[in-house]
Design a protein around this motif. Structure first.
Motif, short mmCIF file in Angstrom:
data_model
loop_
_atom_site.label_atom_id
_atom_site.label_comp_id
_atom_site.label_asym_id
_atom_site.label_seq_id
_atom_site.Cartn_x
_atom_site.Cartn_y
_atom_site.Cartn_z
N PHE A 72 80.50 51.84 41.61
CA PHE A 72 81.29 50.61 41.83
C PHE A 72 82.74 51.02 41.65
CE2 PHE A 72 81.60 45.86 41.18
CZ PHE A 72 82.95 45.81 40.92
N GLU A 73 83.50 50.99 42.72
CA GLU A 73 84.89 51.46 42.68
C GLU A 73 85.80 50.46 41.98
OE1 GLU A 73 88.39 53.79 43.87
OE2 GLU A 73 86.25 54.20 43.55
N ILE A 74 86.70 50.98 41.15
CA ILE A 74 87.76 50.18 40.54
C ILE A 74 89.08 50.77 41.00
CG2 ILE A 74 88.77 49.36 38.38
CD1 ILE A 74 86.01 49.80 37.08
N ASP A 75 89.72 50.08 41.92
CA ASP A 75 90.90 50.60 42.61
C ASP A 75 92.01 49.55 42.61
OD1 ASP A 75 92.76 51.74 44.29
OD2 ASP A 75 91.60 51.39 46.12
N PRO A 76 92.92 49.60 41.63
CA PRO A 76 94.00 48.60 41.55
C PRO A 76 95.20 48.93 42.43
CG PRO A 76 94.15 50.09 39.70
CD PRO A 76 92.94 50.53 40.49
N SER A 77 95.12 50.00 43.21
CA SER A 77 96.25 50.40 44.05
C SER A 77 96.44 49.42 45.21
CB SER A 77 96.01 51.81 44.61
OG SER A 77 95.03 51.78 45.62
N SER A 78 97.43 49.68 46.04
CA SER A 78 97.71 48.81 47.18
C SER A 78 96.58 48.85 48.20
CB SER A 78 99.02 49.22 47.84
OG SER A 78 98.96 50.58 48.26
N ARG A 79 95.72 49.86 48.14
CA ARG A 79 94.57 49.94 49.04
C ARG A 79 93.57 48.83 48.74
NH1 ARG A 79 90.85 55.28 48.94
NH2 ARG A 79 90.44 54.41 46.88
N ARG A 80 93.40 48.48 47.45
CA ARG A 80 92.58 47.36 47.00
C ARG A 80 91.11 47.49 47.43
NH1 ARG A 80 94.99 41.96 48.97
NH2 ARG A 80 94.71 43.06 50.95
N TRP A 81 90.49 48.60 47.05
CA TRP A 81 89.08 48.81 47.40
C TRP A 81 88.15 48.55 46.22
CZ3 TRP A 81 88.40 53.55 51.20
CH2 TRP A 81 88.94 53.20 52.44
N SER A 82 88.62 47.84 45.22
CA SER A 82 87.76 47.53 44.07
C SER A 82 86.53 46.76 44.53
CB SER A 82 88.52 46.70 43.04
OG SER A 82 89.53 47.46 42.42
N GLY A 83 85.39 47.12 43.95
CA GLY A 83 84.13 46.49 44.30
C GLY A 83 83.42 47.19 45.44
N GLY A 84 84.12 48.10 46.12
CA GLY A 84 83.48 48.91 47.14
C GLY A 84 82.53 49.91 46.52
N ILE A 85 81.76 50.60 47.34
CA ILE A 85 80.76 51.54 46.85
C ILE A 85 81.10 52.94 47.32
CG2 ILE A 85 78.31 52.12 46.78
CD1 ILE A 85 77.74 49.15 47.43
N TYR A 86 81.27 53.83 46.36
CA TYR A 86 81.62 55.22 46.61
C TYR A 86 80.51 56.10 46.06
CZ TYR A 86 84.36 59.58 46.29
OH TYR A 86 84.80 60.86 46.42
N ASP A 87 80.11 57.11 46.81
CA ASP A 87 79.08 58.03 46.33
C ASP A 87 79.77 59.23 45.69
OD1 ASP A 87 76.83 59.46 45.77
OD2 ASP A 87 75.99 59.38 47.79
N GLU A 88 79.96 59.15 44.40
CA GLU A 88 80.66 60.19 43.63
C GLU A 88 79.94 61.53 43.75
OE1 GLU A 88 83.37 61.92 40.86
OE2 GLU A 88 83.45 59.92 41.77
N GLY A 89 80.70 62.57 44.11
CA GLY A 89 80.18 63.93 44.10
C GLY A 89 79.13 64.22 45.15
N ARG A 90 79.02 63.33 46.17
CA ARG A 90 77.94 63.54 47.13
C ARG A 90 78.34 63.12 48.55
NH1 ARG A 90 72.28 61.20 45.11
NH2 ARG A 90 73.43 59.25 45.39
N ARG A 91 78.24 61.83 48.88
CA ARG A 91 78.43 61.39 50.27
C ARG A 91 79.79 60.75 50.54
NH1 ARG A 91 73.24 57.68 51.04
NH2 ARG A 91 73.81 57.20 48.87
N ASP A 92 80.65 60.66 49.53
CA ASP A 92 81.97 60.03 49.69
C ASP A 92 81.80 58.52 49.88
OD1 ASP A 92 84.87 59.65 51.11
OD2 ASP A 92 84.80 61.56 50.07
N TRP A 93 82.64 57.88 50.69
CA TRP A 93 82.64 56.42 50.79
C TRP A 93 81.45 55.90 51.57
CZ3 TRP A 93 85.00 52.94 48.07
CH2 TRP A 93 86.15 53.31 47.35
#
Length: 455
Positions: free
Chosen positions: A114-135
């Motif tokens: 569960f991504e937590i991204d407070p930057s201007s990109r604002r992708w918080s709540g998105g799903i990222y596959d850490e260390g494997r498949r990327d976004w």
């Protein structure tokens, strides 16, 4: 008096037991210690203060994770998270794993996040596959909810992972919905992201009120109209069906397709096998083998999603608003989402400003994409074309919007006028047309072709 005290004690125990049984929630953090948790991969600091776990970034460390000692399969997880400024980044791992030999022996945590991204990109709540498949699910797929995360204050996060379905919420707002079969269970983890420069060290992320429910689970209702990233080939779940999605390819037959300028499906040049519909190689000769195939139905406004896998040097495309009125030789005419091996096929260097590269509107508008969002040759990419009722059109590649335009606008017509399509009157402006998979003479496979008509 003693009997009364004993009776009160019994009632208290029964009340506590009943309350827990009714709610089914278990606290993963006691508010005082890190009991039940362990640090993996990096060297960032985790400590407890004022009822919260505080993770602090340090220089010269990779991503660091505080993970549960237990593994979890199906669950509903809730917690509160705060990041103080927009330069931070964090995440919550679910059904995740650890490879001690990964990252050259430094250790690798991998799994859905569960991504937590407070930057201007604002992708918080998105799903990222850490260390494997990327976004897997960039939160930009749900643009209306991108403002859900608030910087500098606690945000309530919710993750529901039941069976193959993962859903996310921030402050009660639905964000992401994914169907995926990669992991059945794994640990839960809290991330402190690595910093790119030593002077950025010291950033903090706060976690509290972490609780989980693993029994008596009832899937929460997700609001309608949110795009589902479905990684189960040629399958629609009930939410997608109720939202109006339909499969254009059933994974077994050529039903719903025919050859362009033909009455039936091509007898050669195409293969339906192992859940794939594949155009076979003919040494790069365009439409010289089986020829293009088109849907038997025409579409006007729609949301079209498809997965494609190219071979080295391959060229193909997905065309829309194909009318089959031109009676031309070669591939049928229509607006084209380019499917191409940008690194090996010469077409990538032709045209103008890269408008013949992958996901571009062929020969008209280039796609703007980072290399990380182009999956390698031999792996599956997901394309998406949205045509709104007002003729606004968008192309996506692996969940990221790469171009948009207004069909029939003055700007669109100006582009057509300097393209190969200038010989066709009102090119790309038909009120409806067929969807087409192109035979460009190279082997390319397609699956999970689904469409939702828009009104």
């Amino acid at each position: 008096m003693a009997s009364l005290k004993n009776l009160l004690f019994v009632f208290t125990v029964l009340f506590m037991f009943t309350a827990k049984a009714q709610t089914g929630w278990t606290n993963l953090f006691d508010g005082k210690t890190l009991d039940g948790w362990k640090r993996l991969a990096g060297t960032a600091d985790f400590k407890v203060s004022d009822g919260a776990i505080i993770g602090t970034s340090v220089p010269n460390s990779g991503n660091t994770f505080l993970v549960t000692e237990k593994e979890y399969g199906d669950f509903i997880l809730e917690l509160d998270v705060k990041i103080d400024d927009t330069s931070g980044n964090s995440g919550v791992q679910v059904r995740s794993h650890y490879d001690a030999a990964g990252h050259e022996g430094k250790g690798l945590v991998y799994g859905n996040q569960f991504e937590i991204d407070p930057s201007s990109r604002r992708w918080s709540g998105g799903i990222y596959d850490e260390g494997r498949r990327d976004w897997l699910y960039p939160a930009s797929l749900n643009e209306k909810a991108q403002d859900a995360f608030k910087v500098g204050e606690y945000n309530h996060l919710k993750i529901e992972y039941i069976g193959h379905e993962m859903k996310t919420w921030i402050n009660g707002r639905a964000i992401a919905y994914m169907v995926d079969s990669m992991d059945k269970k794994g640990f839960i983890g809290l991330q402190v992201h690595a910093v790119s420069k030593p002077e950025l060290a010291g950033g903090k992320v706060y976690f509290k009120n972490i609780r989980i429910k693993t029994s008596g689970l009832q899937p929460a209702i997700f609001p309608p109209g949110i795009y589902v990233v479905n990684n189960m080939p040629n399958m629609l779940n009930s939410y997608e069906k109720n939202s109006g999605w339909k499969l254009l390819f059933d994974g077994k037959t050529s039903n719903g397709w025919k050859g362009a300028y033909k009455k039936t499906f091509p007898e050669k040049g195409w293969q339906v096998k192992d859940g794939l519909i594949t155009v076979l190689s003919s040494a790069g000769r365009e439409a010289a083998n089986g020829g293009d195939i088109v849907t038997t139905k025409q579409y006007s406004s729609f949301d079209l999603s498809f997965q494609f896998r190219i071979t080295p040097g391959a060229n193909s495309g997905v065309k829309y608003f194909v009318t089959l009125t031109e009676n031309n030789s070669g591939s049928a005419i229509g607006l084209e989402y380019q499917v191409l091996d940008d690194s090996l096929h010469p077409d990538a260097k032709l045209g103008r400003d890269g408008d013949r590269t992958m996901a571009s509107l062929y020969d008209l508008i280039p796609s703007h994409k980072q290399k990380r969002f182009i999956h390698p040759v031999g792996e599956w990419n997901t394309g998406r074309i949205i045509v709104y009722p007002n003729n606004h059109v968008e192309h996506y590649l692996n969940g990221v919007k790469v171009l948009e335009y207004e069909r029939g606008s003055a700007e669109f017509r100006d582009l057509v006028a300097i393209s190969k399509y200038k010989v066709w009157n009102k090119f790309g402006e038909a009120p409806q047309g067929f969807i087409l998979l192109q035979d460009h003479g190279n082997e390319v496979s397609f699956r999970s072709i689904k469409i939702r008509e828009l009104k």
